[in-house]
Design a protein around this motif. Structure first.
Motif, mmCIF file in Angstrom:
data_model
loop_
_atom_site.group_PDB
_atom_site.id
_atom_site.type_symbol
_atom_site.label_atom_id
_atom_site.label_comp_id
_atom_site.label_asym_id
_atom_site.label_seq_id
_atom_site.Cartn_x
_atom_site.Cartn_y
_atom_site.Cartn_z
ATOM 1 N N UNK A 12 2.892 -4.690 -10.734
ATOM 2 C CA UNK A 12 2.428 -5.748 -11.625
ATOM 3 C C UNK A 12 0.908 -5.643 -11.683
ATOM 4 N N UNK A 13 0.419 -4.924 -12.680
ATOM 5 C CA UNK A 13 -1.005 -4.604 -12.751
ATOM 6 C C UNK A 13 -1.880 -5.848 -12.888
ATOM 7 N N UNK A 14 -1.359 -6.916 -13.468
ATOM 8 C CA UNK A 14 -2.133 -8.160 -13.593
ATOM 9 C C UNK A 14 -2.447 -8.745 -12.219
ATOM 10 N N UNK A 15 -1.584 -8.487 -11.243
ATOM 11 C CA UNK A 15 -1.786 -9.054 -9.910
ATOM 12 C C UNK A 15 -2.827 -8.287 -9.095
ATOM 13 N N UNK A 16 -3.228 -7.104 -9.523
ATOM 14 C CA UNK A 16 -4.287 -6.388 -8.799
ATOM 15 C C UNK A 16 -5.544 -7.248 -8.716
ATOM 16 N N UNK A 17 -5.934 -7.811 -9.859
ATOM 17 C CA UNK A 17 -7.133 -8.652 -9.902
ATOM 18 C C UNK A 17 -6.904 -9.972 -9.155
ATOM 19 N N UNK A 18 -5.730 -10.564 -9.315
ATOM 20 C CA UNK A 18 -5.412 -11.833 -8.636
ATOM 21 C C UNK A 18 -5.544 -11.671 -7.112
ATOM 22 N N UNK A 19 -4.960 -10.594 -6.589
ATOM 23 C CA UNK A 19 -5.002 -10.365 -5.143
ATOM 24 C C UNK A 19 -6.440 -10.146 -4.688
ATOM 25 N N UNK A 20 -7.185 -9.362 -5.443
ATOM 26 C CA UNK A 20 -8.586 -9.112 -5.075
ATOM 27 C C UNK A 20 -9.374 -10.424 -5.044
ATOM 28 N N UNK A 21 -9.184 -11.256 -6.031
ATOM 29 C CA UNK A 21 -9.889 -12.545 -6.100
ATOM 30 C C UNK A 21 -9.551 -13.424 -4.895
ATOM 31 N N UNK A 32 -11.904 -4.182 1.081
ATOM 32 C CA UNK A 32 -11.702 -2.807 0.635
ATOM 33 C C UNK A 32 -10.205 -2.570 0.492
ATOM 34 N N UNK A 33 -9.836 -1.610 -0.345
ATOM 35 C CA UNK A 33 -8.414 -1.304 -0.515
ATOM 36 C C UNK A 33 -8.234 0.180 -0.785
ATOM 37 N N UNK A 34 -7.075 0.683 -0.395
ATOM 38 C CA UNK A 34 -6.665 2.025 -0.796
ATOM 39 C C UNK A 34 -5.460 1.872 -1.722
ATOM 40 N N UNK A 35 -5.288 2.830 -2.598
ATOM 41 C CA UNK A 35 -4.220 2.763 -3.592
ATOM 42 C C UNK A 35 -2.874 3.157 -2.974
ATOM 43 N N UNK A 36 -1.839 2.432 -3.354
ATOM 44 C CA UNK A 36 -0.479 2.752 -2.932
ATOM 45 C C UNK A 36 0.374 3.149 -4.130
ATOM 46 N N UNK A 37 1.581 3.570 -3.884
ATOM 47 C CA UNK A 37 2.444 3.999 -4.980
ATOM 48 C C UNK A 37 2.732 2.874 -5.974
ATOM 49 N N UNK A 38 2.823 1.624 -5.510
ATOM 50 C CA UNK A 38 3.094 0.512 -6.421
ATOM 51 C C UNK A 38 1.839 -0.001 -7.125
ATOM 52 N N UNK A 39 0.695 0.597 -6.849
ATOM 53 C CA UNK A 39 -0.543 0.228 -7.535
ATOM 54 C C UNK A 39 -0.798 1.101 -8.757
ATOM 55 N N UNK A 40 0.084 2.036 -9.015
ATOM 56 C CA UNK A 40 0.021 2.866 -10.216
ATOM 57 C C UNK A 40 0.793 2.155 -11.327
ATOM 58 N N UNK A 41 0.303 2.303 -12.530
ATOM 59 C CA UNK A 41 0.968 1.691 -13.677
ATOM 60 C C UNK A 41 2.121 2.593 -14.113
ATOM 61 N N UNK A 42 3.329 2.187 -13.790
ATOM 62 C CA UNK A 42 4.488 3.035 -14.091
ATOM 63 C C UNK A 42 4.764 3.153 -15.579
ATOM 64 N N UNK A 43 4.196 2.249 -16.385
ATOM 65 C CA UNK A 43 4.386 2.321 -17.835
ATOM 66 C C UNK A 43 3.339 3.205 -18.501
ATOM 67 N N UNK A 44 2.432 3.721 -17.697
ATOM 68 C CA UNK A 44 1.354 4.557 -18.221
ATOM 69 C C UNK A 44 1.243 5.799 -17.337
ATOM 70 N N UNK A 45 2.376 6.446 -17.066
ATOM 71 C CA UNK A 45 2.389 7.517 -16.074
ATOM 72 C C UNK A 45 2.478 8.923 -16.671
ATOM 73 N N UNK A 46 2.138 9.052 -17.952
ATOM 74 C CA UNK A 46 2.165 10.390 -18.553
ATOM 75 C C UNK A 46 1.232 11.335 -17.811
ATOM 76 N N UNK A 47 0.096 10.808 -17.381
ATOM 77 C CA UNK A 47 -0.852 11.566 -16.550
ATOM 78 C C UNK A 47 -1.242 10.668 -15.389
#
Length: 195
Positions: A64-73, A83-98
């Motif tokens: 849920x990409x909208x929650x990235x900002x919510x969690x950070x706030x 600080x954060x590192x990226x996880x597999x669920x932090x990728x936008x699965x609807x924009x995964x062509x690249x």
């Protein structure tokens, strides 16, 4: 959530793994229960007069990409560096062509997928060890670009520098408990340093 104090190098680090709210009720639980609990730890750590920070070890949001900002706030409201590192669920699965497209939402909120920061006398290095090729289609890997960057960062550090690495996926194979190939390469780069 793990709270760790390093008295010898003078810092407090609160490590939180897999926050990953996907639905509103999960975000509410984070707001009403988890953040207040972490706030208590932050206040306790402030009394030590050591620098305090929070490290989220990936899956900041569950697809849920909208929650990235919510969690950070929410975490930034605790008034310590976050600080954060990226996880597999932090990728936008609807924009995964690249892979770079799937990471763009995360980077817009959190910045670079790999970075370094100092806390006390320790250098913390956050790495992206998820090679994302689509929803439920990813590998544990660190890109050559990151290895080049890591080699440069490590080469700039004195040999007695404390270095810690953070990433989302486990460094060892679940079944064999042996370090993954890329971790062996990271450990060779860090040879001679206090890790």
């Amino acid at each position: 959530t793990t709270a760790a104090t390093a008295q010898e190098s003078g810092f407090n680090l609160i490590v939180v793994g897999d926050v990953q709210p996907q639905k509103e009720w999960q975000l509410d639980t984070l707001k009403q229960e988890i953040i207040p609990a972490i706030a208590s730890i932050v206040e306790e750590y402030r009394a030590t007069n050591y620098p305090t920070a929070i490290l989220l070890t990936g899956d900041v949001a569950w697809d849920n990409m909208a929650y990235l900002h919510e969690v950070k706030t929410l975490f930034e409201a605790l008034n310590v560096p976050v600080h954060a590192v990226i996880g597999n669920h932090d990728h936008n699965r609807y924009n995964s062509r690249r892979e770079s497209l799937s990471e763009s939402d995360y980077e817009a909120v959190w910045g670079s997928r790999y970075y370094a920061f100092e806390l006390g006398e320790t250098l913390f290095i956050g790495l992206d060890n998820i090679r994302y090729m689509g929803y439920e289609n990813y590998k544990y890997k660190i890109s050559n670009e990151q290895f080049r960057w890591l080699k440069k960062i490590v080469s700039e550090q004195p040999r007695d520098k404390h270095i810690a690495i953070a990433m989302h996926a486990p460094a060892a194979n679940f079944k064999t408990e042996k370090p993954r190939a890329y971790i062996r390469k990271v450990l060779r780069l860090l040879r001679g340093h206090d890790i």
